[in-house]
Structure formats: structure tokens, C-alpha cells
Scaffold this active site. Sequence first.
Site, PDB file in Angstrom:
ATOM      1  N   HIS A  69       2.075   0.395  10.928  1.00  0.00           N
ATOM      2  CA  HIS A  69       1.730  -0.609   9.920  1.00  0.00           C
ATOM      3  C   HIS A  69       0.235  -0.526   9.600  1.00  0.00           C
ATOM      4  O   HIS A  69      -0.572  -0.367  10.518  1.00  0.00           O
ATOM      5  CB  HIS A  69       2.049  -2.007  10.445  1.00  0.00           C
ATOM      6  CG  HIS A  69       1.563  -3.093   9.533  1.00  0.00           C
ATOM      7  ND1 HIS A  69       2.236  -3.428   8.372  1.00  0.00           N
ATOM      8  CD2 HIS A  69       0.460  -3.874   9.589  1.00  0.00           C
ATOM      9  CE1 HIS A  69       1.566  -4.390   7.756  1.00  0.00           C
ATOM     10  NE2 HIS A  69       0.471  -4.679   8.475  1.00  0.00           N
ATOM     11  N   GLY A  87      -1.355  34.803  -7.317  1.00  0.00           N
ATOM     12  CA  GLY A  87      -0.307  34.472  -8.291  1.00  0.00           C
ATOM     13  C   GLY A  87      -0.437  33.087  -8.894  1.00  0.00           C
ATOM     14  O   GLY A  87      -1.536  32.527  -9.020  1.00  0.00           O
ATOM     15  N   CYS A 101       0.587  29.883  -8.024  1.00  0.00           N
ATOM     16  CA  CYS A 101       0.180  28.680  -7.278  1.00  0.00           C
ATOM     17  C   CYS A 101      -1.344  28.591  -7.183  1.00  0.00           C
ATOM     18  O   CYS A 101      -1.938  27.547  -7.452  1.00  0.00           O
ATOM     19  CB  CYS A 101       0.804  28.690  -5.893  1.00  0.00           C
ATOM     20  SG  CYS A 101       0.371  27.262  -4.908  1.00  0.00           S
ATOM     21  N   GLU A 154      -0.729  44.299  -6.920  1.00  0.00           N
ATOM     22  CA  GLU A 154      -0.974  43.102  -7.740  1.00  0.00           C
ATOM     23  C   GLU A 154      -1.506  43.546  -9.102  1.00  0.00           C
ATOM     24  O   GLU A 154      -2.443  44.328  -9.181  1.00  0.00           O
ATOM     25  CB  GLU A 154      -1.957  42.158  -7.052  1.00  0.00           C
ATOM     26  CG  GLU A 154      -2.382  40.946  -7.883  1.00  0.00           C
ATOM     27  CD  GLU A 154      -1.210  40.148  -8.440  1.00  0.00           C
ATOM     28  OE1 GLU A 154      -0.368  39.694  -7.659  1.00  0.00           O
ATOM     29  OE2 GLU A 154      -1.123  40.000  -9.688  1.00  0.00           O
TER      30      GLU A 154
END
Length: 462
Positions: free
Chosen positions: A440, A40, A42, A34
Amino acid sequence: MTAAYDAIVIGTGQAGPSLAARLAKAGMKVAIVERKLFGGTCVNTGCIPTKTMVASAYAAHMVRRAAEFGVDAGGWSVDMQRVKARKDAISAKSRTGLEAWLKNMDNCTVYEGHARFESPHDVSVGPQRLTAPRIFINVGGRAVVPQMPGLDQVAYLTNSSMMSVDFLPRHLIVVGGSYVGLEFGQMFRRFGSQVTILEMGPRLVQREDEDVSAAIQQILAEEEIAVRLNAKCIGFSRHGEEIMAHAECADGAPEIGGSHVLLAVGRRPNTDDLGLEAAGVTVEGHGYIAVDDQLRTSAPGIWALGDCNGKGAFTHTAYNDFEIVAANLLDNDPRRVSDRIPAYALYIDPPLGRAGMTEAEVRQTGRAALVGKRPMTKVGRAVEKGESQGFMKIVVDAQSKKILGAAILGTGGDEAIHSILDVMYAKAPYTTIQRAVHIHPTVSELIPTMLGELQPLAGPGG
Ligand SMILES: Cc1cc2nc3c(=O)[nH]c(=O)nc-3n(C[C@H](O)[C@H](O)[C@H](O)COP(=O)(O)OP(=O)(O)OC[C@H]3O[C@@H](n4cnc5c(N)ncnc54)[C@H](O)[C@@H]3O)c2cc1C
């Protein structure tokens, strides 16, 4: 001295770490590299921080609307330093958790630095040299900085530098009316900035259907976000402290004065500084690494996963790339990219959840299809929440009854879309959902109703 491994993973985005873990667990000796922040895009400059800030913006929006709900919110204000601190804390928890996980992983060595191919099986990281028969590229992408006249005269922001903003821009000019630009635009408007979105095309989020673009524009207009379409000739200049954006469009003022500029005109893969030529890896247009359906590159023993292969631009597609590669390599399971159904969300509020083809794409195929549409004003849950903007829409194949695509622009749309997506993955007819009894009151409960009111879809011209 060269350190030998069974596998090298370049990048700790959304595919690399999980793949490293699977390979290491399978007994391979793994190196993962890295060069910047673990996790990274995100984790550090994309999904997590932006959705955290969208949540702060939603809180501000609801406080502003409090009286509509019979609530007296009294005096209130947005403290941008605390908004940023909350975002930083959530982002950092992910980043440090991932870093610790990788660094404590058996069979896995973490290298911090820029990885570069020296040959098809050799990678350098600064002075160190690593070799492996299998190399997995997960290098992601970065914001495009377009060539626009005068851009060098103004300090502009990208999605990355926006992460350091702990103040309220007086007037944020957002260049680009697509996913990233709209999320930032609405969020800063809700924090209290004046916002203007400049879009080169004739409508916002042009990948979506025209009715979706129009409804999104309406949502933004209701929050007094200025949108300038057909801004084909954008340039910048400085007038003292003021940044002047020149749009010179057919309609509207030729110049817009603002305090800050955010560039949100797309992303490019981090493949230009990886030494891919030394590895014999073929790169396609716009720098994306060419891969087959199982994510193998043109060079044997090298795979490309995530945004850098151009097969997806999302965290879930990058993670699915990991699943595909791991399944093929370790599980004798021939999973493929083409098994994937396009799906994503746009996190303005209310959000847009999308699955499969757009209505326009279905029309282009010329197949006989049926379409159902329902405004969110006819969705009880949305009305009760006072969030009845948008609509839901579904397109099905008239012969096979399979669902071809859907869009839910409305409260809960990012979640409700999954009942449709799962039926698409099941390759079941739409009648499966139509006959399902949904809870519902939810947004999802109106999907069966919408499916009971399908109408023929007109062809490409109609
Ligand atoms: C503002 C914004 C919001 C977003 N919101 C969402 C969302 O809500 N949902 C969603 O699904 N997606 C979202 N995305 C997209 C998502 O962030 C990306 O699709 C995802 O992070 C891609 O992951 P990746 O693994 O391909 O690469 P990345 O996450 O970009 O990781 C690549 C890593 O490789 C490292 N690297 C690069 N080159 C080298 C090298 N040569 N040597 C060593 N390391 C290297 C980088 O430093 C980086 O850490 C968003 C993106 C942006 C910009």
C-alpha cells in the site's frame, strides 16, 4: 569468393544480435548482416524513441496541470528541438552500444548491406557472398503506406520520418486509431499541436474490448484530441499550404484541414526483397514467413524470428523468439511459441497493460467465466496522483479458477499487469493473487480486492 560460416543472421533487430552472441559463444563462426541502423525498429524508430518522447509529453502535461497540484510552474514552453535531441541521444546510445558489441564480438563478423538469398544456404550482401548451413532471418517490418486517393499529392509522415520532426506541427492528422497512431497523437497534442485521429473502424483499438476503446476515447477527448470514427473513405488534397483530409463519414465535417499527416495504419514484413523464393522459404498472407512452433521455416536450416514471422509484433516477442531458437538449438530445451501468453502495453497516458484474452474472446469460447472490474477512481494510488482515468478488469475461468485475461488501463497499468501475467505463467488459480498481501498504496494492491468481487460473465449474446 564465398565466405563460409556456421550461421548467418540477417538483421540486427531484437532477436538477431542476442542469437548471434549465443551461437558465437557456443563456438560457431557467425556472420550478422544489417542494411540500415543497428538495433532495427525498436531502437531507432519504435519503442525507445517513442517512449522517450512520451516521457517528454508527460512532462509537458504535468507542467500544464501544475496548478492542480499546488505548484506554480510559471512561464513554460515545449522546445521540440530539445525534445528530439533527448530522444536522439537515448536512441543513439542503444544503437552505438549494440553496434560496438557486435563488432567486437569474438567469432562474429558484421556485414553492412542488404542481404539476399541466392540459394537455401547462400546469401549475397552486395558483391560479397556468404554461405552457412544455418540461416536466421530477423528482418522486421516497416510502416504500411495504404493506397488512398490523393496521398501522392501530400507529404506524409510514418513512424520512421516522425523521428526527424523537430518542430511543432500546427495540426497533425493521424490516419489510424490503433497503438502507434494513439501514442503519437496524444504525445503531439501534449506538445501543443492540434490533433485529429481518423479511424476507419467503428471504434479505436478494435483488438481491445469495447469498454477499453470507449475509455481510451474518453481520455483523448479530455485532452481535446478530435477522433473521427467510421472514416471509411479517406483521401487527401492540397489547398495551398493546407492538407485537406477527406473523410466523408456519416457524421462530422467531410473535410479536415491540417498541416501534417501521419500514416499509422499497420506494418508489413520486410520479406519482399529477401530472395526467399531462391531459398524455398514459404511466405504466407501479407508477406509473413511461415514458421512452426519452434520458428523453423519450410526450408531446412532456415529459421525466422521477430516481426517477420507474424507470431508477434513486439520487442518482447522478438526477444522470446531468440530464446526459443537458442533453447532448441543449444540447450536441448524444447521451448515453443505456443508457451507464450499474449501480453503488451499501449503507451498512451495513462497506459494500457494487457495480458491473455480479452473479455470478448472469452465470451466467444462460451466457457463459464467470472469477471471483475474496478474503476481507477477507486484505486487510492491513482487518486493521490491525480491520475484516476481508466479501469482494471480481469476474467477468470469459473471451473479451473485460472486467469484467462486482464486489462489495466490506468496509471502504472503497464507495470501492475505483470503480477497477473506471472500468475498466469505459473498456471496458478486466481486465489493466489487474491490472498497475496500487496504493498500500500499501489495500483497492484487493488487487484486482490477486484478478485474478491468477481461476477458471472454473460455468454456471447449477453
Ligand atoms: C512506433 C512504434 C512503436 C513501438 N513501440 C513498441 C513498444 O513500446 N513495445 C514493444 O514491445 N514493441 C513496440 N514496437 C514494435 C517493435 O519495435 C518491434 O516489434 C520490434 O522492433 C521487432 O523487432 P524485430 O527484431 O522483429 O525487427 P526490427 O527491429 O524491425 O529489425 C529488423 C532489422 O533487419 C534489418 N533488415 C531488414 N531487411 C534486411 C536485409 N534484407 N538485409 C539486412 N538487414 C535487413 C533492418 O534494417 C532492421 O535493422 C513499436 C513499433 C513501432 C513502429
